[in-house]
Motif scaffolding. Structure first.
Motif, short mmCIF file in Angstrom:
data_model
loop_
_atom_site.label_atom_id
_atom_site.label_comp_id
_atom_site.label_asym_id
_atom_site.label_seq_id
_atom_site.Cartn_x
_atom_site.Cartn_y
_atom_site.Cartn_z
N PRO A 1 77.05 -6.62 25.68
CA PRO A 1 78.66 -7.19 25.92
C PRO A 1 78.03 -8.35 27.31
CG PRO A 1 78.55 -4.37 26.53
CD PRO A 1 77.47 -5.63 25.54
N ASN A 2 79.06 -8.57 28.21
CA ASN A 2 78.09 -9.52 29.35
C ASN A 2 78.58 -8.51 30.62
OD1 ASN A 2 79.19 -11.76 27.80
ND2 ASN A 2 81.09 -12.82 28.74
N ARG A 3 79.23 -7.57 30.33
CA ARG A 3 78.86 -6.67 30.89
C ARG A 3 77.58 -6.13 31.78
NH1 ARG A 3 78.79 -1.46 31.25
NH2 ARG A 3 79.72 -1.27 28.95
N VAL A 4 76.75 -5.90 30.50
CA VAL A 4 75.83 -5.58 30.62
C VAL A 4 75.04 -5.79 30.62
CG1 VAL A 4 73.99 -3.60 28.72
CG2 VAL A 4 76.25 -3.43 28.75
N ILE A 5 74.70 -7.78 30.04
CA ILE A 5 75.17 -8.42 30.65
C ILE A 5 74.42 -8.90 32.35
CG2 ILE A 5 73.69 -10.86 29.96
CD1 ILE A 5 74.96 -11.17 26.91
N ALA A 6 75.43 -8.94 32.58
CA ALA A 6 75.70 -9.42 34.07
C ALA A 6 74.11 -7.98 34.68
CB ALA A 6 77.37 -8.77 34.79
N GLU A 7 74.64 -6.93 34.41
CA GLU A 7 73.41 -5.64 35.17
C GLU A 7 72.03 -6.26 34.90
OE1 GLU A 7 75.60 -2.50 33.19
OE2 GLU A 7 76.98 -1.98 34.39
N LYS A 8 72.41 -6.52 34.25
CA LYS A 8 70.31 -6.44 33.70
C LYS A 8 69.86 -7.48 34.43
CE LYS A 8 69.65 -4.49 29.39
NZ LYS A 8 69.03 -3.47 29.35
N MET A 9 70.67 -8.80 34.61
CA MET A 9 70.39 -10.40 35.41
C MET A 9 70.71 -10.35 36.62
SD MET A 9 70.90 -13.24 32.07
CE MET A 9 69.79 -14.19 32.86
N SER A 10 71.54 -9.10 37.30
CA SER A 10 71.92 -8.89 38.17
C SER A 10 72.57 -10.34 38.95
CB SER A 10 70.64 -8.74 39.35
OG SER A 10 69.92 -7.73 39.25
N ILE A 11 73.78 -10.52 37.98
CA ILE A 11 74.63 -12.00 38.21
C ILE A 11 75.75 -10.92 37.74
CG2 ILE A 11 73.08 -13.30 37.83
CD1 ILE A 11 73.85 -13.73 35.64
N THR A 12 77.07 -11.71 38.36
CA THR A 12 78.46 -11.35 38.19
C THR A 12 78.87 -11.88 35.96
OG1 THR A 12 79.04 -13.33 38.74
CG2 THR A 12 78.96 -12.12 40.29
N GLU A 13 79.87 -10.62 35.60
CA GLU A 13 80.33 -11.41 34.15
C GLU A 13 81.13 -13.15 34.43
OE1 GLU A 13 82.38 -8.85 31.84
OE2 GLU A 13 82.42 -6.98 33.75
N ARG A 14 81.48 -13.66 35.06
CA ARG A 14 81.53 -15.00 35.32
C ARG A 14 80.64 -15.41 35.39
NH1 ARG A 14 85.78 -17.36 40.01
NH2 ARG A 14 85.67 -19.44 38.84
N THR A 15 79.18 -15.49 35.78
CA THR A 15 77.90 -16.32 35.24
C THR A 15 78.37 -15.83 34.36
OG1 THR A 15 77.68 -15.88 38.27
CG2 THR A 15 75.81 -16.38 35.95
N VAL A 16 77.32 -14.41 33.30
CA VAL A 16 77.15 -14.40 32.52
C VAL A 16 77.94 -15.22 31.12
CG1 VAL A 16 77.30 -13.04 30.30
CG2 VAL A 16 76.54 -12.21 32.64
N LYS A 17 79.34 -14.81 31.31
CA LYS A 17 81.18 -15.74 30.73
C LYS A 17 80.10 -17.76 30.79
CE LYS A 17 84.92 -16.72 29.96
NZ LYS A 17 86.82 -16.35 29.81
N ALA A 18 80.08 -17.62 31.64
CA ALA A 18 79.49 -19.05 31.89
C ALA A 18 78.18 -20.47 31.42
CB ALA A 18 79.84 -19.83 33.78
N HIS A 19 77.90 -18.99 31.66
CA HIS A 19 75.50 -19.28 31.12
C HIS A 19 76.56 -19.19 29.42
CE1 HIS A 19 73.11 -19.64 34.17
NE2 HIS A 19 73.10 -17.83 34.45
N VAL A 20 76.96 -18.15 28.30
CA VAL A 20 77.08 -17.80 27.08
C VAL A 20 78.04 -19.64 26.69
CG1 VAL A 20 78.87 -16.98 25.55
CG2 VAL A 20 77.57 -15.56 27.33
N GLY A 21 79.08 -20.34 27.76
CA GLY A 21 79.58 -21.10 26.94
C GLY A 21 78.77 -21.97 27.81
N ALA A 22 78.08 -22.43 28.22
CA ALA A 22 76.79 -23.39 27.95
C ALA A 22 75.79 -23.55 26.53
CB ALA A 22 76.24 -23.76 29.59
N VAL A 23 75.59 -22.54 26.50
CA VAL A 23 74.92 -22.22 25.58
C VAL A 23 75.20 -22.66 24.43
CG1 VAL A 23 73.66 -20.48 24.07
CG2 VAL A 23 73.14 -19.67 26.45
N LEU A 24 76.69 -22.62 23.89
CA LEU A 24 77.16 -22.74 23.21
C LEU A 24 77.58 -24.12 22.57
CD1 LEU A 24 79.71 -19.50 22.38
CD2 LEU A 24 77.88 -19.98 21.00
N GLU A 25 78.23 -24.28 23.57
CA GLU A 25 78.18 -26.47 24.17
C GLU A 25 76.62 -26.86 23.67
OE1 GLU A 25 79.55 -29.53 26.99
OE2 GLU A 25 79.76 -27.00 27.44
N LYS A 26 75.73 -26.80 24.35
CA LYS A 26 74.34 -27.19 23.93
C LYS A 26 73.91 -27.52 22.59
CE LYS A 26 72.32 -27.02 28.70
NZ LYS A 26 70.92 -26.22 29.44
N LEU A 27 73.95 -25.80 22.12
CA LEU A 27 73.52 -25.47 20.23
C LEU A 27 74.70 -26.41 19.33
CD1 LEU A 27 71.78 -22.23 20.26
CD2 LEU A 27 71.02 -24.01 21.10
#
Length: 204
Positions: free
Chosen positions: A163-189
Motif C-alpha cells: 500500500p501507499n503508506r508502506v511504499i512511502a516508509e520504504k522510500m522515505s517520502i510522503t504518501e502524497r508523493t507516492v500517490k503522485a508517482h502512482v498516478g504518473a506511472v498509470l498515465e505513462k503506461l
C-alpha cells in the motif's frame, strides 16, 4: 507436493478436501489467532463468510499476520468480490471448491511472488479498459524504460501488493508523493488501475 507450512481460516467451514489433499499438514487456525506464529510468511487460505465485507473479515488476520500471503477463497466468486480482494492486497482470489490442480497453481504462483487470479475473472476485469494492442505496445517497448527511476521503484512495489503508506516508509517520502508517482506511472503506461499495473509488471 508440498509448499511449506500453510494456514487455513474459516468461521464455519472445514478445510476443503482438495486443499487438504494438496496440503495434508495444513494448520487450521482459530478466530482469535492466538495459536499462530506472528512472523509467519507462508500461505494463508482464508475462507470468506457471507454477510460482511472482505476488508472487515480480514482486518484482524492482516494485522496479526502482516507477512502472510493471503489467498481469498469464495463460495460464490464474483468480479466485484475479486476487486475487493485485491484492494486489500490479497495475493490470490479463487473458488473454495477449486480442484487440487488449480490450488497447486495458486500456491506456486503466490509463493514465487506473483498474484493469481482466475483467467475468466481477469478477462472480465480488464475487458474494455485497456485495448490488448495498447498493453502489447507497452510491453514490447519495455515498460520500465518509460518510467523514471523513482517511478520504476514505485511500480514494482505496487506490483508486489504494497500500500501507499508502506511504499512511502520504504522510500522515505510522503504518501502524497507516492500517490503522485502512482498516478504518473498509470498515465505513462496507459493503465487505469493498480491491478492492471501489477499484471503488467508480473507478466513482462
Amino acid at each position: 507436493m508440498s509448499f511449506g507450512e500453510s494456514y487455513f481460516y474459516s468461521l464455519h467451514y472445514q478445510v476443503p478436501s482438495a486443499l487438504l489433499e494438496l496440503e495434508p499438514n495444513i494448520q487450521l487456525i482459530s478466530e482469535d489467532f492466538t495459536d499462530v506464529d506472528l512472523s509467519f510468511s507462508g500461505l494463508i487460505w482464508f475462507h470468506l463468510a457471507p454477510g460482511a465485507t472482505i476488508a472487515a473479515q480480514t482486518a484482524t488476520i492482516r494485522k496479526c499476520l502482516p507477512h502472510g500471503k493471503l489467498v481469498i477463497m469464495s463460495d460464490l466468486p464474483s468480479d466485484l468480490e475479486a476487486l475487493a480482494a485485491f484492494s486489500i492486497m490479497a495475493k490470490a482470489y479463487c473458488n473454495t471448491h477449486s480442484g487440487m490442480s488449480v490450488l497447486a497453481n495458486v500456491a506456486s504462483v503466490v509463493l514465487q511472488g506473483g498474484i493469481w487470479i482466475g483467467e475468466a475473472i481477469m478477462h472480465r476485469l480488464l475487458e474494455n479498459q485497456v485495448p490488448a494492442q495498447d498493453i502489447a505496445k507497452v510491453v514490447n517497448t519495455k515498460w520500465d524504460n518509460i518510467l523514471t527511476t523513482r517511478e520504476r521503484e514505485v511500480a514494482v512495489m505496487v506490483a508486489n501488493g504494497l500500500p501507499n503508506r508502506v511504499i512511502a516508509e520504504k522510500m522515505s517520502i510522503t504518501e502524497r508523493t507516492v500517490k503522485a508517482h502512482v498516478g504518473a506511472v498509470l498515465e505513462k503506461l496507459g493503465l487505469k488501475s493498480r491491478l492492471q499495473l501489477a499484471l503488467l509488471v508480473k507478466e513482462s
